[in-house]
Design an enzyme around this catalytic site. Structure first.
Site, PDB file in Angstrom:
ATOM      1  N   ASP A 135      25.135 -31.558   3.443  1.00  0.00           N
ATOM      2  CA  ASP A 135      23.979 -31.457   2.538  1.00  0.00           C
ATOM      3  C   ASP A 135      24.311 -31.860   1.108  1.00  0.00           C
ATOM      4  OD1 ASP A 135      22.622 -30.299   4.743  1.00  0.00           O
ATOM      5  OD2 ASP A 135      23.486 -28.367   4.230  1.00  0.00           O
ATOM      6  N   LYS A 137      23.966 -37.324   0.818  1.00  0.00           N
ATOM      7  CA  LYS A 137      24.451 -38.641   1.266  1.00  0.00           C
ATOM      8  C   LYS A 137      23.312 -39.628   1.485  1.00  0.00           C
ATOM      9  CE  LYS A 137      26.444 -36.409   4.614  1.00  0.00           C
ATOM     10  NZ  LYS A 137      26.400 -35.008   4.160  1.00  0.00           N
ATOM     11  N   GLY A 173      20.343 -34.213   8.579  1.00  0.00           N
ATOM     12  CA  GLY A 173      19.015 -34.456   8.019  1.00  0.00           C
ATOM     13  C   GLY A 173      19.219 -35.151   6.693  1.00  0.00           C
ATOM     14  N   HIS A 174      19.215 -36.475   6.707  1.00  0.00           N
ATOM     15  CA  HIS A 174      19.477 -37.227   5.475  1.00  0.00           C
ATOM     16  C   HIS A 174      18.156 -37.488   4.752  1.00  0.00           C
ATOM     17  CE1 HIS A 174      23.649 -38.671   6.994  1.00  0.00           C
ATOM     18  NE2 HIS A 174      23.576 -37.381   6.779  1.00  0.00           N
ATOM     19  N   GLN A 201      27.222 -34.706   7.970  1.00  0.00           N
ATOM     20  CA  GLN A 201      27.863 -33.413   7.703  1.00  0.00           C
ATOM     21  C   GLN A 201      28.856 -33.580   6.536  1.00  0.00           C
ATOM     22  OE1 GLN A 201      27.767 -34.272  11.416  1.00  0.00           O
ATOM     23  NE2 GLN A 201      25.718 -33.542  11.056  1.00  0.00           N
ATOM     24  N   VAL A 230      17.058 -29.764   8.409  1.00  0.00           N
ATOM     25  CA  VAL A 230      16.849 -29.786   9.859  1.00  0.00           C
ATOM     26  C   VAL A 230      16.303 -28.452  10.349  1.00  0.00           C
ATOM     27  CG1 VAL A 230      18.023 -29.955  12.092  1.00  0.00           C
ATOM     28  CG2 VAL A 230      18.624 -31.519  10.253  1.00  0.00           C
ATOM     29  N   GLY A 234      23.666 -32.178 -10.549  1.00  0.00           N
ATOM     30  CA  GLY A 234      24.113 -31.605 -11.815  1.00  0.00           C
ATOM     31  C   GLY A 234      22.952 -30.927 -12.533  1.00  0.00           C
TER      32      GLY A 234
HETATM   33  P1  IMP Z   1      26.313 -28.077  14.948  1.00  0.00           P
HETATM   34  O1  IMP Z   1      26.937 -29.341  14.498  1.00  0.00           O
HETATM   35  O2  IMP Z   1      24.818 -28.165  15.035  1.00  0.00           O
HETATM   36  O3  IMP Z   1      26.913 -27.517  16.185  1.00  0.00           O
HETATM   37  O4  IMP Z   1      26.589 -26.965  13.816  1.00  0.00           O
HETATM   38  C1  IMP Z   1      27.898 -26.526  13.506  1.00  0.00           C
HETATM   39  C2  IMP Z   1      27.970 -26.068  12.068  1.00  0.00           C
HETATM   40  O5  IMP Z   1      27.818 -27.197  11.207  1.00  0.00           O
HETATM   41  C3  IMP Z   1      26.893 -25.075  11.644  1.00  0.00           C
HETATM   42  O6  IMP Z   1      27.431 -24.207  10.661  1.00  0.00           O
HETATM   43  C4  IMP Z   1      25.839 -25.950  11.020  1.00  0.00           C
HETATM   44  O7  IMP Z   1      25.045 -25.252  10.088  1.00  0.00           O
HETATM   45  C5  IMP Z   1      26.701 -26.997  10.354  1.00  0.00           C
HETATM   46  N1  IMP Z   1      26.025 -28.285  10.229  1.00  0.00           N
HETATM   47  C6  IMP Z   1      25.811 -29.188  11.196  1.00  0.00           C
HETATM   48  N2  IMP Z   1      25.189 -30.272  10.726  1.00  0.00           N
HETATM   49  C7  IMP Z   1      25.016 -30.047   9.415  1.00  0.00           C
HETATM   50  C8  IMP Z   1      24.460 -30.839   8.355  1.00  0.00           C
HETATM   51  O8  IMP Z   1      24.005 -31.962   8.532  1.00  0.00           O
HETATM   52  N3  IMP Z   1      24.476 -30.263   7.118  1.00  0.00           N
HETATM   53  C9  IMP Z   1      25.017 -29.046   6.893  1.00  0.00           C
HETATM   54  N4  IMP Z   1      25.561 -28.288   7.846  1.00  0.00           N
HETATM   55  C10 IMP Z   1      25.557 -28.788   9.093  1.00  0.00           C
END
Ligand code: IMP
Length: 423
Positions: free
Chosen positions: A13, A16, A40-41, A224, A300, A332
């Protein structure tokens, strides 16, 4: 030509999507290399806000080709909805979006397995987005997965059935009450697969290497963040892919010596969604203000993001693991109005002061050591040049650059494409 990488340096988050969108005009090809619809970009331009899940963030630019690489996991159902959302933009998806035959498919039963696994963990749950990411990568590495290219095979449905039946048996091992109608989920899946089949599948490693030979420029887009990396993140509270620079090589078939710049994106503070350790997390008014001003809710899942001060120990680690050559600082503007800002520069760990990320960063093991920086009052969101920025913000930037030994090249002061200052 070479490839530049764009990666998140924290727990995701970081913003990107916005930066890929800003940079796209400089590149011929934008390629996603890992993750899936857990991402979720968010992109904002011309008063429109758009969230992309699997599709690379260059899709809105007429002259760029967008590639979903082999390292990505695709859910045809989510993907179809994503395409429907793009409908009003009149994008020629068939020619502008190319999909690797080697990308793995998320089946409805992968999502169910994700839900069953999380439910069975109780308080120890990962906080997954429940999009089936973990189970799909498990099938990939377990050599049981189904890939996009399999859709073109005559026995696709039989392959699907065999894997889905196996998954159902696995679900029944979990002692959880999971309500679902598989028939409905499968109807939706096969309808979406049919739509997906209409698009362009390629051998993306071949395509990308040929493109490089032909002088095309490529931006590899990560999803991520580095602290969610399967190896280098805060395991087990991580995602199931390689979110760091190495993931671009395995997720696109690009050799390491072809990588030139690595753009590291980070927020001026820190956020995390889901479970897992977060040393600089704030549980007070300051954290609540960051969440409110920064609109820190997951793109998301809609979940509230945890907020805290900037953690330079973790950031330094991410810079090192990725070989970051340029830093891009986001949000910022959210820090305007705080009297003082804290920045974590070290941890107290087992009675010692350390400045590297240790094996274990649970609250009982590490206590952040902070330095204080003077805050600023001015609203940054209308500022368009580095010179206009308040002196205290410039000092904050310089301090981070000095600590990380990498220049901050871009400063984002709001969600819109236009709210971007090049230093
Ligand atoms: P998963 O990838 O959905 O299995 O989630 C695993 C961990 O990564 C969890 O803590 C999610 O909240 C975190 N996570 C997965 N995708 C994102 C993202 O795009 N942004 C922030 N956190 C993410």
């Amino acid at each position: 030509m070479t490839v530049d990488l764009l990666l998140g340096l924290q727990w995701g988050d970081e913003g990107k999507g916005k930066i890929v969108d800003v940079l796209t005009s400089k590149y011929d090809i934008i390629a996603r290399f890992q993750g899936g619809p857990n991402a979720g970009h968010t992109l904002e331009f011309d008063g429109i806000k758009h969230v992309l899940r699997t599709i690379p963030s260059g899709i809105f630019h007429e002259n760029s080709i967008n590639i979903i690489g082999n390292g990505v996991v695709m859910d045809p159902v989510v993907f179809q909805k994503e395409l429907e959302g793009l409908g009003k933009f009149n994008i020629d998806i068939k020619s502008r979006l190319l999909i690797s035959r080697k990308a793995h498919l998320i089946l409805p039963t992968h999502r169910l397995l994700d839900a069953a696994s999380e439910a069975s963990k109780g308080k120890a749950k990962i906080g997954s987005t429940l999009k089936g990411i973990g189970p799909t990568y498990m099938d990939k590495t377990g050599r049981n997965g189904i890939r996009v290219g399999d859709i073109e095979l005559a026995d696709f449905e039989a392959r699907y059935r065999a894997l889905a039946d196996k998954h159902q048996a696995m679900i029944s091992f979990y002692d959880v009450d999971l309500q679902y109608n598989l028939k409905e989920l499968e109807d939706e899946f096969f309808t979406a697969v049919k739509a997906l089949k209409e698009l362009t599948f390629i051998d993306s490693e071949e395509y990308l290497n040929n493109a490089m030979k032909n002088g095309k420029s490529i931006l590899a887009e990560g999803a991520q963040g580095s602290l969610l990396d399967i190896d280098f993140g805060t395991y087990p509270f991580v995602t199931s892919s390689t979110t760091t620079a190495a993931g671009a090589c395995t997720g696109l078939g690009i050799a390491p010596n072809k990588v030139k710049d690595v753009f590291g994106i980070f927020k001026a503070y820190t956020t995390r969604v889901g479970s897992g350790p977060f040393p600089t997390e704030l549980f007070d008014e300051v954290g609540a203000t960051m969440a409110k001003v920064g609109n820190e809710f997951g793109a998301v899942t809609g979940r509230a993001r945890r907020c805290g001060w900037l953690d330079l120990v973790a950031l330094k680690y991410a810079v090192q693991v990725n070989g970051v050559t340029q830093l891009y600082m986001m949000k910022g503007d959210v820090l305007s109005g705080f009297e003082t800002l804290k920045v974590c520069t070290a941890y107290e760990y087992k009675g010692e002061k350390i400045d590297h990320l240790p094996y274990n960063i649970e609250p009982e093991n590490v206590t952040p050591v902070y330095v204080e920086k003077k805050g600023w009052k001015a609203d940054l969101t209308e500022m368009t040049s580095f010179d206009e920025l308040p002196i205290e913000f410039k000092e904050y930037i310089e301090f981070i650059e000095k600590e990380l030994e990498v220049p901050i090249k871009v400063i984002s002061v709001g969600p819109d494409r236009k709210q971007t200052i090049i230093k």
